[in-house]
Enzyme design. Sequence first.
Site, PDB file in Angstrom:
ATOM      1  N   PHE A  13      59.578  49.242  41.862  1.00 52.77           N
ATOM      2  CA  PHE A  13      60.036  48.331  42.919  1.00 52.77           C
ATOM      3  C   PHE A  13      58.892  47.662  43.693  1.00 52.77           C
ATOM      4  O   PHE A  13      58.804  46.421  43.739  1.00 52.77           O
ATOM      5  CB  PHE A  13      60.938  49.119  43.875  1.00 52.77           C
TER       6      PHE A  13
ATOM      7  N   THR B  50      61.062  65.509  40.561  1.00 49.83           N
ATOM      8  CA  THR B  50      61.512  64.429  41.442  1.00 49.83           C
ATOM      9  C   THR B  50      62.701  64.868  42.299  1.00 49.83           C
ATOM     10  O   THR B  50      63.475  65.739  41.883  1.00 49.83           O
ATOM     11  CB  THR B  50      61.928  63.219  40.573  1.00 49.83           C
ATOM     12  N   ASP B  51      62.851  64.214  43.453  1.00 53.09           N
ATOM     13  CA  ASP B  51      64.028  64.488  44.299  1.00 53.09           C
ATOM     14  C   ASP B  51      65.315  63.978  43.654  1.00 53.09           C
ATOM     15  O   ASP B  51      66.416  64.355  44.060  1.00 53.09           O
ATOM     16  CB  ASP B  51      63.848  63.881  45.701  1.00 53.09           C
ATOM     17  N   GLU B  52      65.176  63.117  42.622  1.00 52.63           N
ATOM     18  CA  GLU B  52      66.376  62.541  42.000  1.00 52.63           C
ATOM     19  C   GLU B  52      67.232  63.587  41.295  1.00 52.63           C
ATOM     20  O   GLU B  52      68.389  63.316  40.967  1.00 52.63           O
ATOM     21  CB  GLU B  52      65.991  61.455  40.992  1.00 52.63           C
TER      22      GLU B  52
ATOM     23  N   LYS C 229      64.904  65.128  33.881  1.00 53.09           N
ATOM     24  CA  LYS C 229      63.992  65.843  34.789  1.00 53.09           C
ATOM     25  C   LYS C 229      64.669  67.123  35.294  1.00 53.09           C
ATOM     26  O   LYS C 229      64.028  68.177  35.395  1.00 53.09           O
ATOM     27  CB  LYS C 229      63.590  64.951  35.975  1.00 53.09           C
TER      28      LYS C 229
ATOM     29  N   PRO D  76      55.360  47.559  43.343  1.00 57.02           N
ATOM     30  CA  PRO D  76      54.415  46.699  42.613  1.00 57.02           C
ATOM     31  C   PRO D  76      55.071  45.501  41.946  1.00 57.02           C
ATOM     32  O   PRO D  76      54.434  44.450  41.811  1.00 57.02           O
ATOM     33  CB  PRO D  76      53.796  47.627  41.558  1.00 57.02           C
TER      34      PRO D  76
ATOM     35  N   TYR E 265      67.358  59.397  33.160  1.00 63.79           N
ATOM     36  CA  TYR E 265      66.042  59.869  33.617  1.00 63.79           C
ATOM     37  C   TYR E 265      66.181  61.144  34.455  1.00 63.79           C
ATOM     38  O   TYR E 265      65.562  62.177  34.153  1.00 63.79           O
ATOM     39  CB  TYR E 265      65.329  58.778  34.439  1.00 63.79           C
TER      40      TYR E 265
ATOM     41  N   GLY F  17      75.182  52.843  38.331  1.00 58.05           N
ATOM     42  CA  GLY F  17      75.052  54.215  38.841  1.00 58.05           C
ATOM     43  C   GLY F  17      73.994  54.374  39.926  1.00 58.05           C
ATOM     44  O   GLY F  17      73.592  55.490  40.241  1.00 58.05           O
TER      45      GLY F  17
HETATM   46  P1  NAD Z   1      54.195  56.979  34.896  1.00 59.58           P
HETATM   47  O1  NAD Z   1      55.269  56.462  34.013  1.00 59.58           O
HETATM   48  O2  NAD Z   1      53.378  56.015  35.670  1.00 59.58           O
HETATM   49  O3  NAD Z   1      53.165  57.862  34.043  1.00 59.58           O
HETATM   50  C1  NAD Z   1      53.602  58.791  33.086  1.00 59.58           C
HETATM   51  C2  NAD Z   1      52.455  59.069  32.129  1.00 59.58           C
HETATM   52  O4  NAD Z   1      52.894  60.060  31.191  1.00 59.58           O
HETATM   53  C3  NAD Z   1      52.012  57.842  31.315  1.00 59.58           C
HETATM   54  O5  NAD Z   1      50.609  57.738  31.321  1.00 59.58           O
HETATM   55  C4  NAD Z   1      52.539  58.125  29.917  1.00 59.58           C
HETATM   56  O6  NAD Z   1      51.730  57.555  28.899  1.00 59.58           O
HETATM   57  C5  NAD Z   1      52.512  59.643  29.882  1.00 59.58           C
HETATM   58  N1  NAD Z   1      53.476  60.207  28.926  1.00 59.58           N
HETATM   59  C6  NAD Z   1      54.814  59.921  28.827  1.00 59.58           C
HETATM   60  N2  NAD Z   1      55.357  60.631  27.824  1.00 59.58           N
HETATM   61  C7  NAD Z   1      54.349  61.383  27.270  1.00 59.58           C
HETATM   62  C8  NAD Z   1      54.278  62.308  26.201  1.00 59.58           C
HETATM   63  N3  NAD Z   1      55.371  62.613  25.467  1.00 59.58           N
HETATM   64  N4  NAD Z   1      53.090  62.898  25.924  1.00 59.58           N
HETATM   65  C9  NAD Z   1      51.977  62.597  26.647  1.00 59.58           C
HETATM   66  N5  NAD Z   1      51.986  61.716  27.677  1.00 59.58           N
HETATM   67  C10 NAD Z   1      53.164  61.118  27.985  1.00 59.58           C
HETATM   68  O7  NAD Z   1      54.905  58.036  35.847  1.00 59.58           O
HETATM   69  P2  NAD Z   1      54.526  58.496  37.335  1.00 59.58           P
HETATM   70  O8  NAD Z   1      55.245  57.656  38.298  1.00 59.58           O
HETATM   71  O9  NAD Z   1      53.065  58.669  37.427  1.00 59.58           O
HETATM   72  O10 NAD Z   1      55.224  59.945  37.358  1.00 59.58           O
HETATM   73  C11 NAD Z   1      54.496  61.114  37.014  1.00 59.58           C
HETATM   74  C12 NAD Z   1      55.391  62.323  37.234  1.00 59.58           C
HETATM   75  O11 NAD Z   1      55.808  62.392  38.594  1.00 59.58           O
HETATM   76  C13 NAD Z   1      56.679  62.298  36.398  1.00 59.58           C
HETATM   77  O12 NAD Z   1      56.939  63.620  35.966  1.00 59.58           O
HETATM   78  C14 NAD Z   1      57.742  61.832  37.388  1.00 59.58           C
HETATM   79  O13 NAD Z   1      59.007  62.332  37.036  1.00 59.58           O
HETATM   80  C15 NAD Z   1      57.228  62.469  38.665  1.00 59.58           C
HETATM   81  N6  NAD Z   1      57.615  61.800  39.928  1.00 59.58           N
HETATM   82  C16 NAD Z   1      57.393  60.459  40.089  1.00 59.58           C
HETATM   83  C17 NAD Z   1      57.687  59.870  41.319  1.00 59.58           C
HETATM   84  C18 NAD Z   1      57.430  58.396  41.579  1.00 59.58           C
HETATM   85  O14 NAD Z   1      57.817  57.887  42.630  1.00 59.58           O
HETATM   86  N7  NAD Z   1      56.769  57.676  40.683  1.00 59.58           N
HETATM   87  C19 NAD Z   1      58.227  60.651  42.351  1.00 59.58           C
HETATM   88  C20 NAD Z   1      58.458  62.017  42.123  1.00 59.58           C
HETATM   89  C21 NAD Z   1      58.127  62.589  40.916  1.00 59.58           C
HETATM   90  O1  DAU Z   2      62.659  59.482  43.964  1.00 58.25           O
HETATM   91  C1  DAU Z   2      61.621  59.653  43.061  1.00 58.25           C
HETATM   92  C2  DAU Z   2      61.748  58.660  41.924  1.00 58.25           C
HETATM   93  O2  DAU Z   2      61.349  57.399  42.455  1.00 58.25           O
HETATM   94  C3  DAU Z   2      60.894  59.021  40.715  1.00 58.25           C
HETATM   95  O3  DAU Z   2      61.404  60.194  40.146  1.00 58.25           O
HETATM   96  C4  DAU Z   2      60.925  57.900  39.665  1.00 58.25           C
HETATM   97  O4  DAU Z   2      60.032  58.218  38.616  1.00 58.25           O
HETATM   98  C5  DAU Z   2      60.492  56.605  40.328  1.00 58.25           C
HETATM   99  O5  DAU Z   2      60.592  55.548  39.404  1.00 58.25           O
HETATM  100  C6  DAU Z   2      61.374  56.331  41.545  1.00 58.25           C
HETATM  101  O6  DAU Z   2      62.743  56.038  41.138  1.00 58.25           O
HETATM  102  P1  DAU Z   2      63.576  54.830  41.783  1.00 58.25           P
HETATM  103  O7  DAU Z   2      64.619  54.463  40.829  1.00 58.25           O
HETATM  104  O8  DAU Z   2      63.955  55.158  43.180  1.00 58.25           O
HETATM  105  O9  DAU Z   2      62.373  53.729  41.854  1.00 58.25           O
HETATM  106  P2  DAU Z   2      62.311  52.175  41.500  1.00 58.25           P
HETATM  107  O10 DAU Z   2      60.934  51.735  41.867  1.00 58.25           O
HETATM  108  O11 DAU Z   2      62.789  51.860  40.148  1.00 58.25           O
HETATM  109  O12 DAU Z   2      63.341  51.541  42.545  1.00 58.25           O
HETATM  110  C7  DAU Z   2      63.270  51.809  43.939  1.00 58.25           C
HETATM  111  C8  DAU Z   2      64.477  51.161  44.606  1.00 58.25           C
HETATM  112  O13 DAU Z   2      64.337  49.730  44.533  1.00 58.25           O
HETATM  113  C9  DAU Z   2      65.794  51.471  43.939  1.00 58.25           C
HETATM  114  O14 DAU Z   2      66.809  51.547  44.936  1.00 58.25           O
HETATM  115  C10 DAU Z   2      66.052  50.266  43.030  1.00 58.25           C
HETATM  116  C11 DAU Z   2      65.442  49.133  43.822  1.00 58.25           C
HETATM  117  N1  DAU Z   2      64.871  47.983  43.059  1.00 58.25           N
HETATM  118  C12 DAU Z   2      64.024  48.242  42.016  1.00 58.25           C
HETATM  119  C13 DAU Z   2      63.421  47.216  41.329  1.00 58.25           C
HETATM  120  C14 DAU Z   2      62.498  47.485  40.159  1.00 58.25           C
HETATM  121  C15 DAU Z   2      65.128  46.668  43.478  1.00 58.25           C
HETATM  122  O15 DAU Z   2      65.886  46.428  44.439  1.00 58.25           O
HETATM  123  N2  DAU Z   2      64.517  45.650  42.805  1.00 58.25           N
HETATM  124  C16 DAU Z   2      63.684  45.853  41.738  1.00 58.25           C
HETATM  125  O16 DAU Z   2      63.162  44.868  41.180  1.00 58.25           O
END
Ligand code: NAD
Ligand code: DAU
Length: 331
Positions: A187, A120-122, A151, A189, A147, A272
């Site tokens: 956020f 992730t970019d985080e 990562k 969904p 988190y 944070g």
């Molecule tokens: P998600 O939470 O929707 O899915 C994660 C999946 O991993 C789930 O199905 C969970 O059951 C499985 N899992 C968790 N721990 C496990 C373990 N110990 N063993 C086996 N399975 C396990 O997450 P996502 O949003 O699909 O993210 C997937 C990857 O992409 C992550 O590595 C996340 O850091 C990275 N990522 C996410 C985003 C984003 O915006 N969602 C952006 C950049 C990178």
């Molecule tokens: O940047 C990549 C990351 O993006 C991934 O590594 C993470 O797995 C993914 O969850 C996401 O992290 P964020 O913390 O940016 O995503 P989140 O959907 O939790 O929140 C997006 C932004 O919206 C953040 O600034 C917090 C804000 N937020 C979130 C929720 C759930 C709200 O304002 N209201 C909300 O109800």
Amino acid sequence: MKALVTGGAGFIGSNFVLRTRQTRPDWELTVIDSLSYAGNKNTLDPVKDDITFVEGNIADAELMDKLVADNDIVIHFAAESHNDNSLDNPWPFLESNVIGTYQILEAVRKHGKRLHHISTDEVYGDLELDDPNRFTEQTPVNPSSPYSSTKASADLLVRAWIRSFGVQATISNCSNNYGPRQHVEKFIPRQITGILTGVKPKLYGTGENVRDWIHVDDHNDAVVAIIEKGKLGQTYLIGADGEKNNREIIALLLELMDKPADWFEHVNDRPGHDMRYAIDSSKLRAETGWQPQYSDIRAGLANTIDWYAANTDWWQQSKQATEQNYARIGR
Ligand code: NAD
Ligand code: DAU
């Protein structure tokens, strides 16, 4: 090619599996997923006869050894992924993200297999709103949350295993994904399913925080491009020039769902809370030729809204549990 996809029942991993069945039908896919609260095996129903599904934990050394030995490449998505959960209880993040990645590294090292590690970019921390710079592969790691620090730890383990043991791996760090099949805790969904059930969107703090949105299919196409054309040992940043602040996203959702522009509420801010993420993906584009296909976030959000409206069975149960959790932590 035989590919082991970790976390293939989660948001990005399941979209990867469904899409790769179409774009790379010759790849043999095995999914390993622990089916945590974030994993849903039914998401893979459309391809269940074409893939192998294993329910298990990536932190299980014996299981990972066996699965890695049977495959050519590990495409590693599995992680605990939600910042708010990591602030509530960090331990599962250490187990899945750090220990899980370590066990995968040891297995690919032993069996001489290829790894693509999804991150992730985080890991780079955050930027000021007026900073002219964006994250690049040279930006120092500086994570803010439990988190993102797990990562970043996983990324550093991968880099060390590449340098010290010659493991054949690539890493990608992507910005915020949106699209179908994302857990309702996130956020976009959370707000779509809230509006569909008559609940106002909830904005953390002032809502000035900026995220660099990318459609999940564009992320997954970039992962395939790196696997096929990337250079071993390298890190690639994935982004689609999609910066928007959270207020702007809520405004778009309200407009697309026929609600008044002021139909949202402010809730407590996240401790944070990172202010801004922004990705410079020039290296990925120059080396692989990848380009994002979804340049219009309004159209991408409209499709995403349609998906949630048509798939209430997929999210209804987790919605209730998720909102109970948010009520407990006061957001
Ligand atoms: P998600 O939470 O929707 O899915 C994660 C999946 O991993 C789930 O199905 C969970 O059951 C499985 N899992 C968790 N721990 C496990 C373990 N110990 N063993 C086996 N399975 C396990 O997450 P996502 O949003 O699909 O993210 C997937 C990857 O992409 C992550 O590595 C996340 O850091 C990275 N990522 C996410 C985003 C984003 O915006 N969602 C952006 C950049 C990178
Ligand atoms: O940047 C990549 C990351 O993006 C991934 O590594 C993470 O797995 C993914 O969850 C996401 O992290 P964020 O913390 O940016 O995503 P989140 O959907 O939790 O929140 C997006 C932004 O919206 C953040 O600034 C917090 C804000 N937020 C979130 C929720 C759930 C709200 O304002 N209201 C909300 O109800």
